[in-house]
Design an enzyme around this catalytic site. Structure first.
Site, short mmCIF file in Angstrom:
data_model
loop_
_atom_site.label_atom_id
_atom_site.label_comp_id
_atom_site.label_asym_id
_atom_site.label_seq_id
_atom_site.Cartn_x
_atom_site.Cartn_y
_atom_site.Cartn_z
N THR A 127 27.80 42.17 44.56
CA THR A 127 28.69 43.32 44.42
C THR A 127 27.91 44.62 44.46
OG1 THR A 127 30.12 44.45 42.83
CG2 THR A 127 28.50 42.96 41.89
N ASP A 128 28.57 45.69 44.87
CA ASP A 128 27.93 47.01 44.84
C ASP A 128 27.65 47.47 43.41
OD1 ASP A 128 30.56 47.58 44.07
OD2 ASP A 128 30.95 49.00 45.69
N GLU A 129 28.33 46.84 42.43
CA GLU A 129 28.16 47.29 41.04
C GLU A 129 26.75 47.06 40.52
OE1 GLU A 129 31.14 46.43 38.16
OE2 GLU A 129 32.77 46.58 39.61
N TYR A 151 29.09 42.42 33.16
CA TYR A 151 29.42 41.75 34.43
C TYR A 151 28.38 42.06 35.49
CZ TYR A 151 31.36 41.52 39.16
OH TYR A 151 31.52 41.30 40.51
N LYS A 155 25.53 39.80 37.43
CA LYS A 155 25.47 39.68 38.89
C LYS A 155 24.08 40.08 39.39
CE LYS A 155 28.32 38.75 41.52
NZ LYS A 155 28.80 37.45 42.07
P1 NAD Z 1 37.98 35.73 41.13
O1 NAD Z 1 37.81 35.99 39.68
O2 NAD Z 1 39.31 35.95 41.76
O3 NAD Z 1 37.60 34.21 41.46
C1 NAD Z 1 36.48 33.59 40.87
C2 NAD Z 1 36.63 32.09 41.10
O4 NAD Z 1 35.47 31.45 40.57
C3 NAD Z 1 37.85 31.48 40.40
O5 NAD Z 1 38.53 30.61 41.27
C4 NAD Z 1 37.23 30.72 39.23
O6 NAD Z 1 38.00 29.59 38.84
C5 NAD Z 1 35.89 30.33 39.80
N1 NAD Z 1 34.87 30.08 38.76
C6 NAD Z 1 34.58 30.88 37.70
N2 NAD Z 1 33.62 30.30 36.96
C7 NAD Z 1 33.28 29.15 37.58
C8 NAD Z 1 32.34 28.12 37.30
N3 NAD Z 1 31.54 28.18 36.23
N4 NAD Z 1 32.24 27.09 38.14
C9 NAD Z 1 33.06 27.01 39.25
N5 NAD Z 1 33.98 27.94 39.54
C10 NAD Z 1 34.08 29.00 38.72
O7 NAD Z 1 36.85 36.57 41.85
P2 NAD Z 1 36.86 37.29 43.27
O8 NAD Z 1 37.43 38.64 43.11
O9 NAD Z 1 37.40 36.37 44.28
O10 NAD Z 1 35.29 37.48 43.48
C11 NAD Z 1 34.54 36.49 44.17
C12 NAD Z 1 33.09 36.93 44.20
O11 NAD Z 1 32.99 38.20 44.84
C13 NAD Z 1 32.46 37.09 42.82
O12 NAD Z 1 31.15 36.61 42.87
C14 NAD Z 1 32.47 38.60 42.58
O13 NAD Z 1 31.42 38.98 41.75
C15 NAD Z 1 32.30 39.11 43.99
N6 NAD Z 1 32.89 40.44 44.25
C16 NAD Z 1 34.23 40.67 44.05
C17 NAD Z 1 34.76 41.92 44.39
C18 NAD Z 1 36.21 42.25 44.21
O14 NAD Z 1 36.60 43.40 44.48
N7 NAD Z 1 37.08 41.32 43.84
C19 NAD Z 1 33.92 42.93 44.88
C20 NAD Z 1 32.55 42.66 44.99
C21 NAD Z 1 32.06 41.40 44.70
O1 DAU Z 2 32.92 47.21 43.24
C1 DAU Z 2 33.09 45.83 43.28
C2 DAU Z 2 33.75 45.33 42.01
O2 DAU Z 2 35.11 45.73 42.07
C3 DAU Z 2 33.64 43.82 41.82
O3 DAU Z 2 32.30 43.47 41.68
C4 DAU Z 2 34.46 43.35 40.63
O4 DAU Z 2 34.45 41.93 40.56
C5 DAU Z 2 35.88 43.82 40.79
O5 DAU Z 2 36.64 43.46 39.65
C6 DAU Z 2 35.91 45.34 40.98
O6 DAU Z 2 35.47 46.01 39.76
P1 DAU Z 2 36.18 47.37 39.26
O7 DAU Z 2 35.89 47.50 37.82
O8 DAU Z 2 35.86 48.50 40.14
O9 DAU Z 2 37.74 46.95 39.52
P2 DAU Z 2 39.04 47.13 38.63
O10 DAU Z 2 40.20 46.76 39.49
O11 DAU Z 2 38.92 46.48 37.31
O12 DAU Z 2 39.09 48.71 38.39
C7 DAU Z 2 39.09 49.61 39.50
C8 DAU Z 2 39.16 51.03 38.94
O13 DAU Z 2 40.43 51.22 38.31
C9 DAU Z 2 38.11 51.30 37.88
O14 DAU Z 2 37.65 52.63 38.03
C10 DAU Z 2 38.86 51.15 36.57
C11 DAU Z 2 40.27 51.58 36.93
N1 DAU Z 2 41.36 50.91 36.18
C12 DAU Z 2 41.35 49.55 36.15
C13 DAU Z 2 42.34 48.86 35.48
C14 DAU Z 2 42.32 47.34 35.42
C15 DAU Z 2 42.38 51.64 35.59
O15 DAU Z 2 42.39 52.89 35.64
N2 DAU Z 2 43.35 50.96 34.92
C16 DAU Z 2 43.38 49.59 34.84
O16 DAU Z 2 44.31 49.03 34.19
#
Ligand code: NAD
Ligand code: DAU
Length: 330
Positions: A127-129, A151, A155
């Site tokens: 992730t970019d985070e 988190y 990562k």
């Molecule tokens: P998500 O939370 O929707 O899905 C995570 C999945 O992993 C789930 O199906 C969960 O059951 C499974 N899981 C969790 N713990 C596990 C374990 N111990 N063993 C096996 N399976 C397990 O997450 P996502 O949004 O699909 O993200 C997927 C990946 O992409 C993650 O690694 C996350 O850090 C990364 N990522 C997500 C975003 C985003 O915007 N959603 C952005 C950047 C990076």
């Molecule tokens: O940048 C990549 C990341 O993006 C991933 O690595 C993470 O897995 C993914 O969850 C996401 O993280 P963020 O914290 O950026 O996403 P989230 O949707 O939780 O929040 C996006 C923005 O919105 C953040 O600035 C917080 C704000 N927010 C979020 C929630 C849930 C609100 O203002 N209100 C809310 O209820």
């Protein structure tokens, strides 16, 4: 060809599996896809329903930290695409043990098993985070890691383990670092699906702090296309940023979501800010564009309209998940 996809029942992993099995990536046509997923609160086998009957798909419920299981599944695997993680920042602020166990230990277990089995490619989805927060400009892949939440720290730990398995053992690992994804099947605790589903139901939406935090939005189809490029042609040991090119403040995003659902600003509730809330994320995608020809193809306008329509038409998918999300946080 055998591909092991961890976290394949989550938001992004299931999109990737649906695309592979649906034939979107010719280089992986006909591949056997093994999904390893623990089915935590965020995992949902319904996300795989469109491909559930495919003979290409095998689903295994299990934990990536289970070395014995992982070693069994790794045998004969050509490519690992590792999505499994605890992924929600707010949950990591409440309790971070599972984040370390899954994101750090689980990744190490996978890397070791992949090394033992001699897999040809390991794509670690990060992730970019991990870079922290940036006031202006964009991060390149060699930027220092300054994660701010449990988190993102977990990562970052997994990224460094991936690096070490390449440098020490020569395991052909690539790391991808993407910006905020959005699209269908996104668990309704993240801001876009939470706000869309609340607004559809005429409920208020909680906007953290001053709403000026900036995120770069990336459609999940574009993200998975980028991952596939890395899986096919990414150079071992390299890191690739993947971005969407649509930076918005949360206020701007909220305006768009209100317009798309026919609501107005009276539905917005300013609430206490997230602890340690990163101000802005922005990745420089020059490397993946120049080396692998990556470009985001889905405009935010189109992607958001499609996403709002999907949530409008799929209440049966998200309604039970909102209850599950509330219960697991409580
Ligand atoms: P998500 O939370 O929707 O899905 C995570 C999945 O992993 C789930 O199906 C969960 O059951 C499974 N899981 C969790 N713990 C596990 C374990 N111990 N063993 C096996 N399976 C397990 O997450 P996502 O949004 O699909 O993200 C997927 C990946 O992409 C993650 O690694 C996350 O850090 C990364 N990522 C997500 C975003 C985003 O915007 N959603 C952005 C950047 C990076
Ligand atoms: O940048 C990549 C990341 O993006 C991933 O690595 C993470 O897995 C993914 O969850 C996401 O993280 P963020 O914290 O950026 O996403 P989230 O949707 O939780 O929040 C996006 C923005 O919105 C953040 O600035 C917080 C704000 N927010 C979020 C929630 C849930 C609100 O203002 N209100 C809310 O209820």
């Amino acid at each position: 060809m055998r591909i092991l996809v961890t976290g394949g029942a989550g938001f992004i992993g299931s999109n990737y599996v649906r695309k592979v099995i649906g034939g979107s990536y010719p280089a992986f046509a006909g591949a056997d896809v093994v999904v390893l997923d623990k089915l935590t609160y965020a995992g949902n086998q319904e996300n795989l329903a469109p491909v559930a009957d495919s003979p290409q798909l095998s689903f295994v419920q299990g934990d990536i930290s289970d070395a014995e299981l992982v070693s069994t599944l790794m045998a004969g695997t050509d490519t690992v695409v590792h999505f499994a993680a605890e992924s929600h920042v707010d949950r990591s602020i409440l309790a971070s043990t599972d984040f370390v166990r899954t994101n750090v230990l689980g990744t190490q277990v996978l890397l070791q098993a992949a090394l033992d089995a001699g897999v040809g490619k390991f794509v670690h989805i990060s992730t970019d985070e991990v870079y922290g927060s940036i006031e202006r400009g964009s991060w390149t892949e060699d930027h220092v890691l300054e994660p701010n939440s449990p988190y993102s720290a977990a990562k970052a730990g997994s990224d460094l383990l991936a690096r070490s398995y390449y440098r020490t053992h020569g395991l052909p690992v690539c790391v991808t670092r993407c910006s905020n994804n959005y699209g269908p099947y996104h668990f309704p605790e993240k801001v876009i699906p939470l706000f869309i589903t609340n607004l559809i139901d005429g409920k208020p939406v909680p906007l953290y702090g001053d709403g000026q935090n900036v995120r770069d939005w990336l459609h999940v189809d574009d993200h998975c296309r980028g991952i596939q490029l890395v899986a096919e042609a990414g150079r071992p040991g390299e890191i690739y940023n993947i971005g969407g090119g649509t930076e918005l403040t949360n206020r701007e995003l909220t305006e768009k979501l209100l317009a798309a659902t026919g609501r107005d600003w009276s539905f917005v509730r300013p609430v206490t800010d997230r602890k340690g809330h990163d101000r802005r994320y922005s990745v420089d995608i020059t490397k993946i564009s120049a080396e692998l020809g990556y470009q985001a193809q889905i405009s935010f306008e189109q992607g958001l309209a499609d996403t709002v329509r999907w949530y409008t038409e799929n209440r049966a998918w998200w309604e039970p998940l909102k209850q599950r999300a509330a219960l697991t946080v409580a």
